[in-house]
Design an enzyme around this catalytic site. Structure first.
Site, short mmCIF file in Angstrom:
data_model
loop_
_atom_site.label_atom_id
_atom_site.label_comp_id
_atom_site.label_asym_id
_atom_site.label_seq_id
_atom_site.Cartn_x
_atom_site.Cartn_y
_atom_site.Cartn_z
N ALA A 56 0.86 -1.18 0.00
CA ALA A 56 0.00 0.00 0.00
C ALA A 56 0.89 1.23 0.00
O ALA A 56 2.04 1.18 0.47
CB ALA A 56 -0.93 0.02 1.21
N VAL A 58 0.82 3.71 1.90
CA VAL A 58 1.15 4.21 3.23
C VAL A 58 1.95 3.22 4.07
O VAL A 58 2.22 3.48 5.24
CB VAL A 58 -0.12 4.62 4.00
CG1 VAL A 58 -0.79 5.81 3.33
CG2 VAL A 58 -1.10 3.45 4.12
N TYR A 59 2.36 2.10 3.51
CA TYR A 59 3.16 1.15 4.28
C TYR A 59 4.60 1.64 4.37
O TYR A 59 5.23 1.97 3.37
CB TYR A 59 3.14 -0.24 3.63
CG TYR A 59 1.82 -0.97 3.71
CD1 TYR A 59 0.76 -0.50 4.48
CD2 TYR A 59 1.64 -2.17 3.01
CE1 TYR A 59 -0.44 -1.18 4.54
CE2 TYR A 59 0.44 -2.86 3.07
CZ TYR A 59 -0.59 -2.36 3.84
OH TYR A 59 -1.79 -3.04 3.89
N GLY A 60 5.11 1.63 5.60
CA GLY A 60 6.50 2.01 5.83
C GLY A 60 6.61 3.37 6.48
O GLY A 60 5.68 4.17 6.51
N SER A 66 7.64 0.71 1.73
CA SER A 66 7.37 -0.66 1.29
C SER A 66 7.36 -0.74 -0.24
O SER A 66 7.99 -1.63 -0.83
CB SER A 66 6.03 -1.14 1.85
OG SER A 66 5.69 -2.41 1.33
#
Length: 343
Positions: A56, A58-60, A66
Site C-alpha cells: 500500500a 502508506v506502508y512504511g 514498502s
C-alpha cells in the site's frame, strides 16, 4: 506452489499472497523489516513460487517505503512474472502536514497517489488497485469513474475493495453495473477461522458476484499460530505468549482476536494439526484456501524466512471434510449458539 485464477479475472496467482505492511515500518523507533530483510523475504517468497505481492502507498516509515523496497527488488525480476497489488485512501505523509485533498477517494487524491505508487514501484501499471477504506465524504460514483479511467489508461488492470461493509460493497457493485464502470473483482477483509461468522453477509456477496477474497491477518495477528496459551479459563482475554510477541505489543489484539470462540477454534486447529503432522499456522491457512464458495487467497505477512517457509507448507496440506467442519463447528456451543466475541 499451487496457483488459482483470481476470482473472475484472467489473472493467475499463487494460493498465498505475500503481504509487505511491515517493510520499513518503525515501531518504537525500531524498523520491523529493513531493506535487506525485505529483499530476503521477497527472494524466499519468489523461490517458493509466490508470485502475488500486496502493499500500500502508506506502508512504511516514511510512507512509500514498502513500495520502494519492492520496486528495487523488481529491478532484478521480470515485471510480467509478478502480480502486484497496492492501495489508496489514507493520508500520505510524504508531503508533510496533509492538505484538504491529501486523503480519501476523491479524483484529485487518487490521481496523485497512483503516480507516486507507480514511480516507487518502478512500473507502468498495477495488476490490482484496492481502495483501502470506504470514503464517506466522496460519492462512490466519483471514485469508480476515476478508477475506471485508470483501468482504461492501462495504469491498473483490476480493482479491489478492502475493509468495508457488505452493503457498501453491494452498493459499489450496483453503481458500477448501472453506470457501465469497472467493478471490484477482489476484496480484502479481515477473515480467519475464529472470525468467520462476523462477515457472513460480506462473503455471501463475494460468492454471488464471483469476487476473489484475499484475507488480511489470516492468522489472527499470530493467535492462530498456537504460540499463545490461555492463562485463565474464566477470562478469554488472559493469555501468555513469547516475550515481544505481537499480542503483548498490539492494543487491538485483545479486541480483535481473543475470545471464547477464538480459543475453542484454536484448540480444534491444534488437534487437526497433530493429525496431519502440520503446524496450527498451516492448518489455519489451509482452512481459508479450501473455502468452497469463494476463491480465497490469504495474505501472509511473515517476519522471517523461516516463518514464510512454514506458511508455504499450507499449500501441501489437504483437510478432510470432517476436519474442515470440526474447525467450523468449534465456533458453536452445545446448544448451537455461537461463542461470543468482544468486537
Amino acid at each position: 506452489m499451487e496457483y488459482t485464477t483470481l476470482g473472475r479475472t484472467g489473472t493467475t496467482v499463487s494460493q498465498l499472497c505475500f503481504g509487505t505492511w511491515r517493510f520499513g515500518r518503525e515501531t518504537g523507533g525500531v524498523v520491523e523489516t529493513d531493506r535487506e530483510q525485505a529483499h530476503a523475504l521477497l527472494d524466499a517468497a519468489w523461490d517458493h513460487g509466490i508470485n502475488f505481492i500486496d502493499t500500500a502507498n502508506v506502508y512504511g516509515t516514511p510512507n512509500g517505503t514498502s513500495e520502494r523496497f519492492i520496486g528495487e527488488w523488481l529491478d532484478d525480476h521480470d515485471r510480467e512474472d509478478v502480480v502486484i497489488a497496492s492501495k489508496v485512501y489514507f493520508p500520505f505523509d510524504g508531503r508533510g502536514e496533509p492538505g484538504p485533498n491529501d486523503s480519501g477517494l476523491g479524483r484529485k487524491h487518487v490521481r496523485a497517489q497512483i503516480e507516486g505508487t507507480l514511480e516507487r514501484l518502478g512500473t507502468d501499471y498495477l495488476d490490482l488497485y484496492y481502495i483501502h477504506r470506504w470514503d464517506e465524504e466522496t460519492p462512490i460514483e466519483e471514485t469508480l469513474r476515476t478508477l475506471t479511467d485508470l483501468v482504461r489508461e492501462g495504469k491498473v488492470h483490476h480493482l479491489g475493495a478492502s475493509t468495508m461493509a457488505a452493503w457498501q460493497l453491494t452498493k459499489a457493485l450496483w453503481k458500477s453495473d448501472a453506470n457501465g464502470l469497472e467493478r471490484f473483482d477482489v476484496t480484502q477483509p479481515l477473515f480467519h477461522a475464529g472470525y468467520r461468522d462476523d462477515i457472513t453477509d460480506y462473503l455471501d456477496v463475494c460468492a454471488d458476484q464471483d469476487l476473489a477474497v484475499c484475507p488480511y491477518s489470516p492468522l489472527a495477528g499470530g493467535f492462530l499460530t498456537g504460540k499463545y496459551e490461555r492463562a485463565d479459563e474464566d477470562d478469554p482475554t488472559a493469555f501468555e505468549g513469547p516475550h515481544g510477541a505481537r499480542g503483548s505489543l498490539d492494543d487491538r489484539f485483545e479486541d480483535y482476536y481473543l475470545s471464547e470462540r477464538g480459543w475453542r477454534v484454536l484448540d480444534e486447529i491444534r488437534s487437526v494439526a497433530d493429525e496431519l503432522d502440520a503446524t496450527p499456522a498451516q492448518v489455519s491457512l489451509r482452512w481459508l484456501i479450501e473455502q468452497q464458495s469463494v476463491t480465497c487467497v490469504p495474505i501472509v505477512g511473515a517476519r522471517t524466512v523461516d516463518q514464510l517457509q512454514e506458511n508455504v507448507g499450507a499449500v501441501d496440506l489437504s483437510l478432510s471434510d470432517e476436519q474442515f467442519d470440526r474447525i467450523v463447528d468449534a465456533r458453536y456451543d452445545e446448544s448451537g449458539a455461537r461463542w461470543g466475541h468482544r468486537s
